[in-house]
Every structure is written in C-alpha cells, then in structure tokens.
Design a protein around this motif. Structure first.
Motif, PDB file in Angstrom:
ATOM      1  N   GLU A 115      41.222  40.370  50.802  1.00 11.99           N
ATOM      2  CA  GLU A 115      42.416  40.948  51.425  1.00 11.99           C
ATOM      3  C   GLU A 115      42.319  41.018  52.944  1.00 11.99           C
ATOM      4  OE1 GLU A 115      43.657  44.610  49.691  1.00 11.99           O
ATOM      5  OE2 GLU A 115      43.556  43.859  47.629  1.00 11.99           O
ATOM      6  N   SER A 116      41.117  40.809  53.502  1.00 13.26           N
ATOM      7  CA  SER A 116      40.962  40.822  54.956  1.00 13.26           C
ATOM      8  C   SER A 116      41.417  39.514  55.598  1.00 13.26           C
ATOM      9  CB  SER A 116      39.498  41.079  55.327  1.00 13.26           C
ATOM     10  OG  SER A 116      38.676  40.001  54.888  1.00 13.26           O
ATOM     11  N   LEU A 117      41.604  38.467  54.784  1.00 14.70           N
ATOM     12  CA  LEU A 117      42.064  37.181  55.305  1.00 14.70           C
ATOM     13  C   LEU A 117      43.543  37.255  55.649  1.00 14.70           C
ATOM     14  CD1 LEU A 117      40.340  34.807  52.705  1.00 14.70           C
ATOM     15  CD2 LEU A 117      39.545  35.340  55.014  1.00 14.70           C
ATOM     16  N   ASN A 118      44.015  36.299  56.467  1.00 16.75           N
ATOM     17  CA  ASN A 118      45.454  36.287  56.762  1.00 16.75           C
ATOM     18  C   ASN A 118      46.220  35.762  55.552  1.00 16.75           C
ATOM     19  OD1 ASN A 118      46.022  33.355  56.942  1.00 16.75           O
ATOM     20  ND2 ASN A 118      44.730  33.407  58.765  1.00 16.75           N
ATOM     21  N   ASN A 164      44.624  29.536  49.231  1.00 12.07           N
ATOM     22  CA  ASN A 164      43.406  29.616  48.424  1.00 12.07           C
ATOM     23  C   ASN A 164      43.685  30.031  46.979  1.00 12.07           C
ATOM     24  OD1 ASN A 164      41.950  28.887  50.681  1.00 12.07           O
ATOM     25  ND2 ASN A 164      41.326  30.969  51.184  1.00 12.07           N
ATOM     26  N   SER A 165      44.847  30.662  46.763  1.00  6.60           N
ATOM     27  CA  SER A 165      45.209  31.053  45.404  1.00  6.60           C
ATOM     28  C   SER A 165      45.908  29.915  44.660  1.00  6.60           C
ATOM     29  CB  SER A 165      46.125  32.279  45.422  1.00  6.60           C
ATOM     30  OG  SER A 165      47.407  31.949  45.927  1.00  6.60           O
ATOM     31  N   GLY A 166      46.163  28.807  45.377  1.00  2.00           N
ATOM     32  CA  GLY A 166      46.803  27.656  44.745  1.00  2.00           C
ATOM     33  C   GLY A 166      48.293  27.605  44.973  1.00  2.00           C
ATOM     34  N   LEU A 167      48.799  28.437  45.891  1.00  2.00           N
ATOM     35  CA  LEU A 167      50.222  28.457  46.235  1.00  2.00           C
ATOM     36  C   LEU A 167      50.347  28.412  47.749  1.00  2.00           C
ATOM     37  CD1 LEU A 167      51.409  31.387  43.916  1.00  2.00           C
ATOM     38  CD2 LEU A 167      51.819  28.965  43.515  1.00  2.00           C
ATOM     39  N   THR A 194      55.587  39.474  51.911  1.00  2.00           N
ATOM     40  CA  THR A 194      54.847  40.598  52.467  1.00  2.00           C
ATOM     41  C   THR A 194      53.419  40.563  51.942  1.00  2.00           C
ATOM     42  OG1 THR A 194      55.469  42.067  50.652  1.00  2.00           O
ATOM     43  CG2 THR A 194      56.932  42.010  52.574  1.00  2.00           C
ATOM     44  N   ARG A 195      52.520  41.279  52.599  1.00  2.00           N
ATOM     45  CA  ARG A 195      51.111  41.250  52.210  1.00  2.00           C
ATOM     46  C   ARG A 195      50.915  41.650  50.747  1.00  2.00           C
ATOM     47  NH1 ARG A 195      46.007  40.960  54.051  1.00  2.00           N
ATOM     48  NH2 ARG A 195      46.786  40.295  56.065  1.00  2.00           N
ATOM     49  N   ILE A 249      49.355  39.138  47.869  1.00  2.00           N
ATOM     50  CA  ILE A 249      48.137  39.527  47.161  1.00  2.00           C
ATOM     51  C   ILE A 249      48.400  39.619  45.659  1.00  2.00           C
ATOM     52  CG2 ILE A 249      46.488  41.413  46.809  1.00  2.00           C
ATOM     53  CD1 ILE A 249      46.721  41.946  49.846  1.00  2.00           C
ATOM     54  N   ASP A 250      49.545  40.196  45.287  1.00  2.00           N
ATOM     55  CA  ASP A 250      49.885  40.298  43.864  1.00  2.00           C
ATOM     56  C   ASP A 250      50.084  38.928  43.229  1.00  2.00           C
ATOM     57  OD1 ASP A 250      49.753  43.014  43.986  1.00  2.00           O
ATOM     58  OD2 ASP A 250      51.908  43.330  44.162  1.00  2.00           O
ATOM     59  N   ALA A 251      50.538  37.976  44.036  1.00  2.00           N
ATOM     60  CA  ALA A 251      50.784  36.628  43.510  1.00  2.00           C
ATOM     61  C   ALA A 251      49.491  35.920  43.120  1.00  2.00           C
ATOM     62  CB  ALA A 251      51.538  35.791  44.551  1.00  2.00           C
ATOM     63  N   ASN A 252      48.356  36.509  43.483  1.00  2.00           N
ATOM     64  CA  ASN A 252      47.077  35.889  43.169  1.00  2.00           C
ATOM     65  C   ASN A 252      46.784  35.834  41.676  1.00  2.00           C
ATOM     66  OD1 ASN A 252      46.490  35.357  45.804  1.00  2.00           O
ATOM     67  ND2 ASN A 252      45.271  37.191  46.124  1.00  2.00           N
ATOM     68  N   GLU A 253      47.633  36.503  40.880  1.00  2.00           N
ATOM     69  CA  GLU A 253      47.483  36.384  39.433  1.00  2.00           C
ATOM     70  C   GLU A 253      47.615  34.918  39.013  1.00  2.00           C
ATOM     71  OE1 GLU A 253      52.055  37.129  37.936  1.00  2.00           O
ATOM     72  OE2 GLU A 253      50.745  38.861  38.182  1.00  2.00           O
ATOM     73  N   HIS A 254      48.314  34.141  39.841  1.00  2.00           N
ATOM     74  CA  HIS A 254      48.437  32.701  39.586  1.00  2.00           C
ATOM     75  C   HIS A 254      47.072  32.047  39.553  1.00  2.00           C
ATOM     76  CE1 HIS A 254      49.554  28.471  40.109  1.00  2.00           C
ATOM     77  NE2 HIS A 254      48.713  28.451  41.122  1.00  2.00           N
ATOM     78  N   PHE A 255      46.152  32.551  40.380  1.00  2.00           N
ATOM     79  CA  PHE A 255      44.829  31.936  40.456  1.00  2.00           C
ATOM     80  C   PHE A 255      44.076  32.076  39.137  1.00  2.00           C
ATOM     81  CE2 PHE A 255      40.259  32.189  41.232  1.00  2.00           C
ATOM     82  CZ  PHE A 255      40.048  30.939  41.793  1.00  2.00           C
TER      83      PHE A 255
END
Length: 302
Positions: free
Chosen positions: A66-69, A76-79, A92-93, A97-103
């Motif tokens: 979460e410290s990354l931009n 990095n999450s594939g989107l 929004t942040r 971050i929540d969209a990382n469920e895609h990963f």
C-alpha cells in the motif's frame, strides 16, 4: 504520463511535412516499457536470489504494498487504472487497493493452467550482478502478465497524452505559419465551457467578424468511425486531422465543415483555403522549411 517538449516539436514537424508521427510515440512506449522491465526484473531477481519463492504472499508484500503509488499497485495487480475506473467508476486509493482481489483470481488461474498443462515448462533466467536466478513456470507467467499489463497501460496513456499535448501547439503553429493575427484565434488552455451546447473540453477557436469557429483536432488513423461522431456532437466548424478517408471528407462537406488532411502532400496548405473561406486575415504559404518550423516551435514552447 508526460511527453517532452522535443517530442511535441518532432510530432508537429512530422505532421506538417506529411509524415507519419506515430514512430515518435512508439519510441516513447518502447523506452519507458524497457526501463520498467529492467527495474521489475531486477526486483524479482533480488527476491529470488534471497531464496524467496515468487509466491502470492511475497508478490503481494513486494508489488502490491500500500506504500506504492496507485499506478504501480494497479499494474502489478494485473490491471491498469483506466480499467479499474471503468469497472468501479473511480480510481481512489481505497478502490485501487480493493481491486487487488483480481490478483488472487489471476494467480489461481496461473496455478490451474500450470497443473492442466504439466507437459509445458517455461523458465525465465535472470542475471543480476553476475548472479543468475531461474523462475519456474508459475513465476514466469506472473512476470510475463505484469509486463503485458504495463505495456498496455503505457500504450493507452502515451497515445492519449500525445494528442492532448500536441493539438493546441499544432493549431498555434499553423496560425503562426500563416501569420494569422492574434485577435483572430483563441488559444485558451483546455477548460470546460458550460456556455456551449456541449459541456466538455474546448480545443481551439478561429475568430472572424465576431463569430467563433470551433476547431476539432484528431490525430487519428484513416477511416476512424469516431471522427464523424466527434465533429457532429460538438458542432465543429473546422476539422484538422492526420488522415481522412474520402468518406470522412464527404461527411465533412455534407455538414458544411471545413477540413484539413495533413497526411496528404502539402496537406497543411489547405488551412490557408479554410482561412480564406472564413474571411480570416492570413498570409499565403508556398513552402515550409524545417528551420522555419523549428523557429516557430522554439518560440511557442520556450
């Protein structure tokens, strides 16, 4: 994403000399992508060298931190952020971050594919500081997917940025080239104008006798179907394009829209014809030298 002033100058020069400008954008995409790839491979190699398997836990901790931009987290999450915006209506942040469920789903898909196609093996060999590390098929596919997403994000972002950065200066260059008086054009920076029929960004206006003539600039490919939609929706008066098909030209003529096709030999000269039709003071241009264009652009972008 940004493009340099030199790239803007190069693109405009190529446009006015009836050359394909796309190589300038392709070069930018290649340079930024390859720089990203080297840095990404370096981080993966270091982790592997330190005896970390490129597991989902390690990947999340390293590349979805979460410290990354937000751009880094999304890619990095594939989107990419544009895809996330289309999916969730915001970038929004918290949403990124929540969209990382895609990963998680992506990683599971990779695991399923490697199990299903056990007869196929892929190994990436990365050498870093004279130390060689190998990634197994799951790790390799994860890296390959991230690189693919990054290139797609760069491609979309840089093409869009190029258009937004070049359009205004292209029109200013044409006006300088034909010595159009300052009072006969409005080069206001892109702003929303709710006083117009369509509330959206304003590009450029030519002015004559108290009348504003809206100019639409599209650096599009031949036969792009969006062209007619754009000029109709905005009540465009002047349409400047890199390439126009005969159908595009016919559409403009039937709508009473003046057009300029820059890709045609000496295509810029038709801008003089447009100025004449709109009764806008100007000087006829017979030929354009590279030095004259460079001087104009240096003055506009100083």
């Amino acid at each position: 994403m940004t493009i340099s002033e030199q790239t803007i100058k190069n693109i405009i020069c190529r446009l006015l000399f009836s050359k394909d400008y796309r190589i300038e954008i392709v070069n930018l995409i290649n340079a930024e992508f390859l720089q990203f790839a080297i840095e990404f491979f370096s981080r993966v190699a270091i982790a592997k060298y330190e005896s970390h398997d490129i597991t989902i836990e390690w990947y999340k901790k390293t590349f979805l931190n979460e410290s990354l931009n937000l751009d880094e987290i999304a890619v990095n999450s594939g989107l990419n952020k544009k895809t996330i915006s289309n999916m969730y209506g915001s970038t929004t942040r918290n949403i990124v971050i929540d969209a990382n469920e895609h990963f998680d789903k992506l990683y599971n898909t990779i695991q399923e594919l490697t199990d299903e196609h056990g007869e196929i093996d892929i190994k990436l060999n990365i050498e870093f500081n004279n130390v060689s590390v190998k990634l197994n098929i799951s790790e390799s596919l994860l890296v390959i997917n991230t690189l693919a997403v990054k290139r797609a994000a760069l491609r979309g972002g840089l093409w869009s940025t190029a258009g937004k950065n070049v359009e205004k200066y292209l029109m200013l260059t044409l006006c300088e080239l034909f010595k159009v008086p300052n009072e006969n054009y409005n080069a206001t920076q892109f702003v929303k104008d709710k006083g117009k029929k369509v509330d959206r960004e304003v590009d450029f206006y030519l002015l004559s006798g108290g009348i504003e003539y809206l100019c639409e600039i599209k650096l599009m490919g031949k036969g792009n179907p969006e062209s007619a939609d754009a000029i109709i929706a905005r009540d465009t008066n002047v349409f400047i394009a890199d390439t126009l098909s005969q159908q595009n030209k016919n559409q403009c003529d039937s709508l009473g829209i003046h057009w300029v096709c820059l890709r045609e030999p000496h295509g810029y000269k038709r801008f003089g014809y447009v100025l004449e039709k709109l009764d806008i003071p100007h000087t006829k241009v017979n030929n354009v030298s590279e030095q004259s264009l460079v001087n104009i652009l240096n003055n506009l972008l100083k």
